[in-house]
Structure formats: structure tokens, C-alpha cells
Write an enzyme that holds these catalytic residues in place. Structure first.
Site, mmCIF file in Angstrom:
data_model
loop_
_atom_site.group_PDB
_atom_site.id
_atom_site.type_symbol
_atom_site.label_atom_id
_atom_site.label_comp_id
_atom_site.label_asym_id
_atom_site.label_seq_id
_atom_site.Cartn_x
_atom_site.Cartn_y
_atom_site.Cartn_z
ATOM 1 N N ARG A 1 0.794 -1.221 0.000
ATOM 2 C CA ARG A 1 0.000 0.000 0.000
ATOM 3 C C ARG A 1 0.830 1.277 0.000
ATOM 4 O O ARG A 1 0.578 2.195 -0.777
ATOM 5 C CB ARG A 1 -0.909 0.070 1.251
ATOM 6 C CG ARG A 1 -2.227 -0.589 1.108
ATOM 7 C CD ARG A 1 -2.608 -1.203 2.432
ATOM 8 N NE ARG A 1 -1.644 -2.227 2.738
ATOM 9 C CZ ARG A 1 -1.724 -3.471 2.260
ATOM 10 N NH1 ARG A 1 -2.739 -3.814 1.531
ATOM 11 N NH2 ARG A 1 -0.795 -4.379 2.526
ATOM 12 N N THR A 2 1.781 1.354 0.906
ATOM 13 C CA THR A 2 2.449 2.643 1.093
ATOM 14 C C THR A 2 3.238 3.013 -0.161
ATOM 15 O O THR A 2 3.117 4.125 -0.684
ATOM 16 C CB THR A 2 3.363 2.591 2.334
ATOM 17 O OG1 THR A 2 2.601 2.057 3.421
ATOM 18 C CG2 THR A 2 3.879 3.966 2.693
ATOM 19 N N LYS B 1 25.495 -3.484 -0.619
ATOM 20 C CA LYS B 1 26.972 -3.404 -0.661
ATOM 21 C C LYS B 1 27.511 -2.645 0.537
ATOM 22 O O LYS B 1 28.706 -2.388 0.617
ATOM 23 C CB LYS B 1 27.410 -2.692 -1.944
ATOM 24 C CG LYS B 1 26.918 -3.318 -3.220
ATOM 25 C CD LYS B 1 27.307 -2.411 -4.398
ATOM 26 C CE LYS B 1 26.462 -2.713 -5.619
ATOM 27 N NZ LYS B 1 26.525 -1.619 -6.594
ATOM 28 N N ARG C 1 11.037 3.908 3.549
ATOM 29 C CA ARG C 1 10.686 2.921 4.577
ATOM 30 C C ARG C 1 11.948 2.162 4.938
ATOM 31 O O ARG C 1 12.711 1.754 4.059
ATOM 32 C CB ARG C 1 9.624 1.951 4.074
ATOM 33 C CG ARG C 1 9.428 0.784 5.035
ATOM 34 C CD ARG C 1 8.223 -0.036 4.699
ATOM 35 N NE ARG C 1 6.994 0.689 4.977
ATOM 36 C CZ ARG C 1 5.789 0.146 4.913
ATOM 37 N NH1 ARG C 1 5.653 -1.115 4.562
ATOM 38 N NH2 ARG C 1 4.709 0.850 5.180
ATOM 39 N N HIS D 1 4.676 5.673 11.611
ATOM 40 C CA HIS D 1 4.210 5.528 10.225
ATOM 41 C C HIS D 1 3.285 6.711 9.958
ATOM 42 O O HIS D 1 2.068 6.555 9.864
ATOM 43 C CB HIS D 1 3.481 4.190 10.073
ATOM 44 C CG HIS D 1 3.242 3.761 8.650
ATOM 45 N ND1 HIS D 1 3.361 4.616 7.569
ATOM 46 C CD2 HIS D 1 2.889 2.549 8.145
ATOM 47 C CE1 HIS D 1 3.068 3.950 6.456
ATOM 48 N NE2 HIS D 1 2.786 2.689 6.788
HETATM 49 N N1 CP Z 1 -0.393 -0.075 5.740
HETATM 50 C C1 CP Z 1 0.833 -0.347 5.236
HETATM 51 O O1 CP Z 1 1.856 0.265 5.621
HETATM 52 O O2 CP Z 1 0.842 -1.330 4.286
HETATM 53 P P1 CP Z 1 2.113 -1.786 3.461
HETATM 54 O O3 CP Z 1 3.066 -2.435 4.445
HETATM 55 O O4 CP Z 1 1.607 -2.728 2.423
HETATM 56 O O5 CP Z 1 2.751 -0.549 2.880
#
Ligand code: CP
Length: 307
Positions: free
Chosen positions: A51-52, A80, A101, A129
């Protein structure tokens, strides 16, 4: 230049403006379809995501911009041994804004200190998040009509659940918020969150293991997955993973206007039979994520559209 590393990086007024912009984009997306022409978003994902990452990419494409990036540490020079600081210096030459991320708490903050472009934290370990929180706030505001006076139940992995930590931090800024924290003892919210956020702000909350008893009290039920990837010991994961499973029978205890949110991905914690219930809004929530990320990209790039 501004980054988004924590949900509290936006003041209440900035957050309100951002959610209003997301609602305008949701109502008339075509008005915004060229406002990022020529701009590039880099998605730097050292940890898996559906999603993100893809909603960030969809957001930039919807704004007329383009995207580049990597979707695992293995396919980047991190494999590396390149540091996050060096990587972001280089990405700053290639893109106008980036979403990162990383499995290590604080990595996007480190990146922001070495970056000449806005850095957005797309999830750092078990910490924060913030763009999931923006998604959650837009979902609640759009479907409930307000963000104040709500009793929110968080259920599942409240210890490692970064979406939970970020949303608690955001919701304590709204008047008359109450929390019901539903988890096994091993997965209670971290002590720092209880002391520095809940107790320090005099927020009413209760902690329980009993989902059935909590359900009738809730305006929002925020279900979460027990996250296999955060456990050091597989036995603990197996013992705890199915502690809470929301099914139709349990849902019959909830109010008719309660909303069920989940950041997704789901494993077993919500039975698929619940999906058809009008209170289950987790797929709508994923859709709102695109619009709020469009608003965030525009805001951090300082792009406005006359209405
Ligand atoms: N909600 C969320 O962060 O989903 P993903 O891990 O798929 O990005």
C-alpha cells in the site's frame, strides 16, 4: 524545506489544511492532475510494502509527476554496505522528494539530516508511520465527520505496531479522545507512550485483553496484525498471532455506527466474512491513502492550485 518524520511534525493547523486539501482532491482529482508536471518522487523502500509504496507512486502519477526508486534493500547499494546518509545525498540529485521505509527506527530522520529534498517517513521499524496516520485521520474525518470526542479501540500488536503509536500521538491532540487498548500482556503499548503521551496529556484510557467487552464502547475499532517480522522468537509469535480474531459473532456486540479500520495487510485478525459489513472500511481507508499522499506531496513541494 520541510520533512515528515513524525506525525507531530505537522502543527494542528497544518494538519487541518492538509486534510482539507486531501478532501478537495478526492472531490475533484482532475483539477490536480498536472500540478506536479516535471517533478519526481523517489520511493526508497528497504522493507516490503504494497500500500504505502504503490499509493505514493499512484499519488505522484495522479499529480502528473513521475516516480523512481527501489522496493527492497537487496536491489539497492545498501546490499553493498552503503549508508542511508550517502544514499540520500545521491537521491537528492535525482528526485525532488522522497518517501523512505526502513526497518531501523530513526533511519528516515537520519536521511532528512543529509538531504536537500523533502524526506517522508514511510514507516521506520516499530516506531512511526506518519502517512498511515494521515490516511487514518482522513478516513475517520470523512466517514465520521469529525475527529474529536471519539473512543478508539486499538486491538492486536500495540507494542511493535508503528501505525498504532503514530495514530495515538495524533489523536491525543483532539478534545475528548478516549482509548481502549486491547492486547495480550506481551504486546501492550510501550511504557514511553503510556507515560509521555497518555499520562502526560491526561488522556483517559483502559488496557484490557477482552475484545468482546470493549466492543460496545467503541466509535472506532483499529485492528492490527501481530507482526511476525518484529518477533525475535517464533514460538512467541505462534502463541500470540491469533489472540484476537474479529468475526461476525463478535461484531454483533458493536455499535451500528462503529467503524472498523485496519492499516492492512491483514492475516487472520479479521475474518473475511466481516468484509461485507458496512462498518468494515479498511479497503476504503487504503483508497483514502492515495488522496492524502497527493496532498502531502503538494504541501511539501509548496505547490498550490487555485480553486
Ligand atoms: N499499511 C501499510 O503500511 O501497508 P504496506 O506495508 O503494504 O505498505
Amino acid at each position: 524545506m520541510k520533512h515528515l518524520i513524525s506525525p507531530l511534525d505537522l502543527s494542528p493547523d497544518e494538519l487541518s489544511d492538509l486534510l482539507s486539501l486531501a478532501e478537495k482532491i478526492y472531490a475533484s482529482p482532475e483539477k490536480y492532475s498536472h500540478c506536479c508536471n516535471g517533478k519526481k518522487l523517489a520511493t526508497l523502500f528497504y522493507e516490503p510494502s504494497t500500500r504505502t509504496r504503490l499509493s505514493f507512486e499512484a499519488a505522484m502519477l495522479n499529480l502528473g509527476g513521475s516516480v523512481l526508486g527501489f522496493s527492497s534493500a537487496d536491489s539497492s547499494s545498501a546490499a553493498k554496505g552503503e549508508s542511508v546518509a550517502d544514499t540520500i545525498r545521491v537521491i537528492s540529485c535525482y528526485a525532488d522528494i522522497c518517501a523512505m521505509r526502513h526497518p531501523k527506527e530513526g533511519a528516515p530522520l537520519v536521511a532528512s539530516m543529509h538531504s536537500s529534498i523533502p524526506v517522508i517517513n514511510a514507516g521506520d521499524g516499530g516506531h512511526n508511520h506518519p502517512t498511515q496516520t494521515l490516511t487514518d485521520l482522513l478516513t475517520i474525518k470523512s466517514l465520521k465527520g469529525h475527529l474529536d470526542g471519539l473512543t478508539i479501540g486499538f486491538c492486536g500488536d500495540l507494542k511493535f505496531g508503528r501505525t498504532v503509536h503514530s495514530l495515538i500521538n495524533a489523536m491525543v491532540r483532539y478534545p475528548n479522545t478516549r482509548f481502549v487498548l486491547i492486547s495480550p500482556d506481551e504486546l501492550r503499548i510501550p511504557a514511553y507512550l503510556r507515560e509521555e503521551t497518555l499520562d502526560a496529556n491526561h488522556i483517559p484510557y483502559e488496557e484490557t485483553r477482552n475484545l468482546e467487552a470493549a466492543l460496545p464502547k467503541l466509535d472506532i475499532l483499529y485492528m492490527t496484525r501481530v507482526q511476525k517480522e518484529r518477533f525475535f522468537n517464533e514460538e512467541d509469535y505462534i502463541r500470540l498471532k491469533d489472540t484476537f480474531i474479529l468475526d461476525k459473532k463478535k461484531l454483533s456486540l458493536a455499535r451500528e455506527d462503529m467503524l472498523i479500520l485496519h492499516p492492512l495487510p491483514r492475516v487472520n485478525e479479521i475474518a473475511t466474512e466481516v468484509d461485507e459489513d458496512p462498518r468494515a472500511v479498511y479497503f476504503k481507508q487504503a483508497n483514502f491513502g492515495v488522496y492524502v499522499r497527493m496532498a502531502l506531496i503538494m504541501t511539501l513541494l509548496g505547490i498550490t492550485v487555485e480553486n
